[in-house]
Motif scaffolding. Structure first.
Motif, PDB file in Angstrom:
ATOM      1  N   LEU A 210       0.844  -1.199   0.000  1.00 47.55           N
ATOM      2  CA  LEU A 210       0.000   0.000   0.000  1.00 47.55           C
ATOM      3  C   LEU A 210       0.885   1.257   0.000  1.00 47.55           C
ATOM      4  O   LEU A 210       0.613   2.227  -0.713  1.00 47.55           O
ATOM      5  CB  LEU A 210      -0.912  -0.012   1.230  1.00 47.55           C
ATOM      6  CG  LEU A 210      -2.118   0.920   1.196  1.00 47.55           C
ATOM      7  CD1 LEU A 210      -3.001   0.647  -0.001  1.00 47.55           C
ATOM      8  CD2 LEU A 210      -2.927   0.807   2.476  1.00 47.55           C
ATOM      9  N   GLY A 211       1.956   1.210   0.788  1.00 50.94           N
ATOM     10  CA  GLY A 211       2.912   2.317   0.786  1.00 50.94           C
ATOM     11  C   GLY A 211       3.571   2.465  -0.576  1.00 50.94           C
ATOM     12  O   GLY A 211       3.801   3.578  -1.059  1.00 50.94           O
ATOM     13  N   ALA A 212       3.868   1.324  -1.208  1.00 51.86           N
ATOM     14  CA  ALA A 212       4.466   1.356  -2.549  1.00 51.86           C
ATOM     15  C   ALA A 212       3.510   2.014  -3.534  1.00 51.86           C
ATOM     16  O   ALA A 212       3.917   2.822  -4.374  1.00 51.86           O
ATOM     17  CB  ALA A 212       4.798  -0.060  -2.990  1.00 51.86           C
ATOM     18  N   PHE A 213       2.229   1.686  -3.398  1.00 47.23           N
ATOM     19  CA  PHE A 213       1.222   2.263  -4.298  1.00 47.23           C
ATOM     20  C   PHE A 213       1.123   3.775  -4.096  1.00 47.23           C
ATOM     21  O   PHE A 213       1.201   4.540  -5.049  1.00 47.23           O
ATOM     22  CB  PHE A 213      -0.135   1.600  -4.024  1.00 47.23           C
ATOM     23  CG  PHE A 213      -1.254   2.144  -4.870  1.00 47.23           C
ATOM     24  CD1 PHE A 213      -1.414   1.738  -6.183  1.00 47.23           C
ATOM     25  CD2 PHE A 213      -2.139   3.070  -4.348  1.00 47.23           C
ATOM     26  CE1 PHE A 213      -2.439   2.247  -6.968  1.00 47.23           C
ATOM     27  CE2 PHE A 213      -3.176   3.585  -5.120  1.00 47.23           C
ATOM     28  CZ  PHE A 213      -3.325   3.163  -6.438  1.00 47.23           C
ATOM     29  N   TYR A 214       0.978   4.207  -2.851  1.00 45.72           N
ATOM     30  CA  TYR A 214       0.858   5.655  -2.590  1.00 45.72           C
ATOM     31  C   TYR A 214       2.148   6.391  -2.958  1.00 45.72           C
ATOM     32  O   TYR A 214       2.113   7.547  -3.386  1.00 45.72           O
ATOM     33  CB  TYR A 214       0.515   5.912  -1.129  1.00 45.72           C
ATOM     34  CG  TYR A 214      -0.901   5.551  -0.748  1.00 45.72           C
ATOM     35  CD1 TYR A 214      -1.958   5.807  -1.615  1.00 45.72           C
ATOM     36  CD2 TYR A 214      -1.185   4.955   0.476  1.00 45.72           C
ATOM     37  CE1 TYR A 214      -3.252   5.456  -1.274  1.00 45.72           C
ATOM     38  CE2 TYR A 214      -2.480   4.611   0.832  1.00 45.72           C
ATOM     39  CZ  TYR A 214      -3.510   4.868  -0.048  1.00 45.72           C
ATOM     40  OH  TYR A 214      -4.795   4.529   0.296  1.00 45.72           O
ATOM     41  N   GLY A 215       3.282   5.710  -2.788  1.00 46.85           N
ATOM     42  CA  GLY A 215       4.562   6.334  -3.118  1.00 46.85           C
ATOM     43  C   GLY A 215       4.656   6.724  -4.588  1.00 46.85           C
ATOM     44  O   GLY A 215       5.311   7.706  -4.946  1.00 46.85           O
ATOM     45  N   LEU A 216       3.969   5.963  -5.451  1.00 44.61           N
ATOM     46  CA  LEU A 216       3.977   6.286  -6.875  1.00 44.61           C
ATOM     47  C   LEU A 216       3.333   7.640  -7.150  1.00 44.61           C
ATOM     48  O   LEU A 216       3.586   8.263  -8.172  1.00 44.61           O
ATOM     49  CB  LEU A 216       3.230   5.193  -7.671  1.00 44.61           C
ATOM     50  CG  LEU A 216       3.785   3.771  -7.570  1.00 44.61           C
ATOM     51  CD1 LEU A 216       2.872   2.796  -8.294  1.00 44.61           C
ATOM     52  CD2 LEU A 216       5.185   3.702  -8.160  1.00 44.61           C
ATOM     53  N   PHE A 217       2.499   8.096  -6.225  1.00 43.30           N
ATOM     54  CA  PHE A 217       1.770   9.359  -6.424  1.00 43.30           C
ATOM     55  C   PHE A 217       2.442  10.549  -5.734  1.00 43.30           C
ATOM     56  O   PHE A 217       1.974  11.672  -5.878  1.00 43.30           O
ATOM     57  CB  PHE A 217       0.335   9.226  -5.908  1.00 43.30           C
ATOM     58  CG  PHE A 217      -0.476   8.211  -6.653  1.00 43.30           C
ATOM     59  CD1 PHE A 217      -1.154   8.560  -7.804  1.00 43.30           C
ATOM     60  CD2 PHE A 217      -0.537   6.903  -6.217  1.00 43.30           C
ATOM     61  CE1 PHE A 217      -1.892   7.623  -8.507  1.00 43.30           C
ATOM     62  CE2 PHE A 217      -1.267   5.955  -6.910  1.00 43.30           C
ATOM     63  CZ  PHE A 217      -1.945   6.316  -8.050  1.00 43.30           C
ATOM     64  N   ASN A 218       3.491  10.292  -4.978  1.00 41.25           N
ATOM     65  CA  ASN A 218       4.127  11.389  -4.237  1.00 41.25           C
ATOM     66  C   ASN A 218       4.523  12.556  -5.140  1.00 41.25           C
ATOM     67  O   ASN A 218       4.378  13.720  -4.779  1.00 41.25           O
ATOM     68  CB  ASN A 218       5.366  10.873  -3.492  1.00 41.25           C
ATOM     69  CG  ASN A 218       5.048  10.431  -2.074  1.00 41.25           C
ATOM     70  OD1 ASN A 218       3.900  10.486  -1.647  1.00 41.25           O
ATOM     71  ND2 ASN A 218       6.055   9.998  -1.354  1.00 41.25           N
ATOM     72  N   GLN A 219       5.028  12.227  -6.325  1.00 37.02           N
ATOM     73  CA  GLN A 219       5.508  13.285  -7.234  1.00 37.02           C
ATOM     74  C   GLN A 219       4.377  14.108  -7.823  1.00 37.02           C
ATOM     75  O   GLN A 219       4.587  15.257  -8.202  1.00 37.02           O
ATOM     76  CB  GLN A 219       6.268  12.636  -8.405  1.00 37.02           C
ATOM     77  CG  GLN A 219       7.528  11.934  -8.010  1.00 37.02           C
ATOM     78  CD  GLN A 219       8.729  12.858  -8.108  1.00 37.02           C
ATOM     79  OE1 GLN A 219       8.581  14.061  -8.246  1.00 37.02           O
ATOM     80  NE2 GLN A 219       9.910  12.299  -8.016  1.00 37.02           N
ATOM     81  N   VAL A 220       3.210  13.511  -7.944  1.00 33.03           N
ATOM     82  CA  VAL A 220       2.134  14.194  -8.685  1.00 33.03           C
ATOM     83  C   VAL A 220       0.930  14.525  -7.814  1.00 33.03           C
ATOM     84  O   VAL A 220      -0.078  15.021  -8.340  1.00 33.03           O
ATOM     85  CB  VAL A 220       1.669  13.327  -9.887  1.00 33.03           C
ATOM     86  CG1 VAL A 220       2.768  13.185 -10.910  1.00 33.03           C
ATOM     87  CG2 VAL A 220       1.180  11.959  -9.428  1.00 33.03           C
TER      88      VAL A 220
END
Lengths: 299, 95
Positions: A210-220
């Motif tokens: 779940l952290g990996a998934f949310y991490g993909l959105f950190n930049q945007v």
């Protein structure tokens, strides 16, 4: 309790984390009777790990729900995936740092020196593999006519701690079903519990899909950390206070960032902000080199 | 002449003292005093101007909310409720 960063964000964040823990696990009669809550709130997915088999849980876990619905229907569950997308696009990994009860446990067990442990880059990879498997395996791995909720079944230490252990200890009729699978899950939980004092948020950084998934959105994400280039002197304070070893000056919205906002609070020049507006566009200069600056200042 | 310098120096010291709590001592830029001031985006009325820099995020957020609504319309809320209201032995490693 783990050492609070120099910015003092720790106290506010800890309060929010405890509040989230009490709200999402507020079904106290369930703990007494070892029976899980089955009211309408259980249909609401919270955007962080919170096992719905925990007797105190009032809400559903998004990973468990996603897997069980993928396993049952073999189509993309729009409700859960939509919630995860909306949460990711809104604030990225903020939920990991501020709301996740398992994150709170990891921080509570961490020794002060755990914040200084820097992990090699390859150790971040397993959580992305697990994320892919979380989506794929319930669809392709069919057992007895239904897909297998792979992550919950074989890995999730939060589920073992909040649901498995509590139910197995409290309900004798469940104990007869305990076998190698439960032993394996307890071993996984024990491994992570043993590492928690020495590596800050070891589960989040290595194995949380779940952290990996949310991490993909950190930049945007809509709210993200902005660095004002005109103010940043590259002193490296933000990098020093970051508990998960993010290179804040170069990449403030790194996928590993759990958005604890210690860096924002600690910056002596006010160059960092967690905001939904662009800042520092008019500023001059690119990314300062921390090492050069430290040498120039004799540090 | 000398008097002017002293006056100027006093004024400078007074100005520095006055600015101690309002300006950053290194940069001279306005000092932010708390986290609340960092969450300023929403309240500065700059949302619309800044929208262009966050198009993808807004689009994703709206898409996520629409997907949620579509899922609920498909009855997935009930499906999650049904699943989460029962002990999943397989999920907790007991089954």
């Amino acid at each position: 309790m783990a050492e609070v960063g120099p910015g003092g964000m720790g106290r506010i964040r800890r309060t929010v984390q405890f509040a989230a823990l009490l709200i999402t696990n507020g079904y106290w009669p369930g703990l007494g009777r070892i029976a899980i809550y089955s009211g309408p709130a259980k249909g609401v997915c919270v955007p962080f790990l919170n096992c719905y088999s925990c007797p105190a849980a009032l809400f559903a876990c998004p990973l468990g729900s996603l897997q069980s619905m993928l396993a049952a229907a073999r189509t993309l569950p729009l409700y859960v995936s939509g919630m995860m997308l909306a949460a990711g696009f809104a604030v990225g990994r903020l939920f990991c740092g501020w709301l996740c009860p398992y994150g709170l446990l990891q921080e509570a067990l961490a020794l002060p020196r755990a914040r200084r442990v820097r992990l090699p880059r390859w150790i971040r990879a397993p959580k992305y593999v697990l994320l892919a498997l979380v989506v794929l395996l319930p669809v392709v791995w069919v057992s007895a006519g239904a897909g297998v909720p792979f992550f919950c079944k074989f890995i999730c230490p939060a589920g073992t701690l909040e649901g498995g252990l509590v139910l197995a200890l409290g309900r004798p009729e469940l104990r007869v079903n305990i076998g190698w699978l439960f032993a394996w899950k307890v071993a996984v939980l024990t491994l992570f519990l043993a590492l928690m004092p020495f590596i800050y948020r070891v589960f989040c950084r290595t194995a949380c899909p779940l952290g990996a998934f949310y991490g993909l959105f950190n930049q945007v994400s809509l709210w993200r950390i902005e660095r004002d280039r005109s103010r940043c002197r590259g002193c490296g304070t933000c990098v020093e206070v970051c508990p998960v070893g993010v290179p804040v000056v170069e990449k403030p919205n790194h996928p590993e960032c759990i958005r604890c906002l210690e860096c924002v609070k600690a910056c002596p020049y006010g160059a960092l902000a967690f905001t939904m507006t662009e800042v520092g566009k008019q500023g001059s200069g690119g990314t300062p080199r921390i090492s050069n600056f430290k040498v120039r200042n004799g540090r | 002449m000398g008097c002017d310098i002293i006056v100027e120096e006093k004024h400078h010291v007074a100005s520095r003292t006055k600015n101690k709590y309002t300006k950053n001592e290194y940069t001279g830029l306005p000092r932010k005093t708390g986290l609340a001031l960092r969450f300023t985006g929403l309240w500065e009325g700059r949302c619309l101007r800044q929208f262009r820099g966050r198009r993808l995020a807004w689009a994703g957020l709206v898409a996520g909310v629409l997907l949620m609504a579509a899922g609920m319309a498909r009855g997935e809320f009930i499906a999650v409720l049904y699943k989460a209201s029962r002990i999943c032995l397989e999920c907790i490693g007991v089954g």
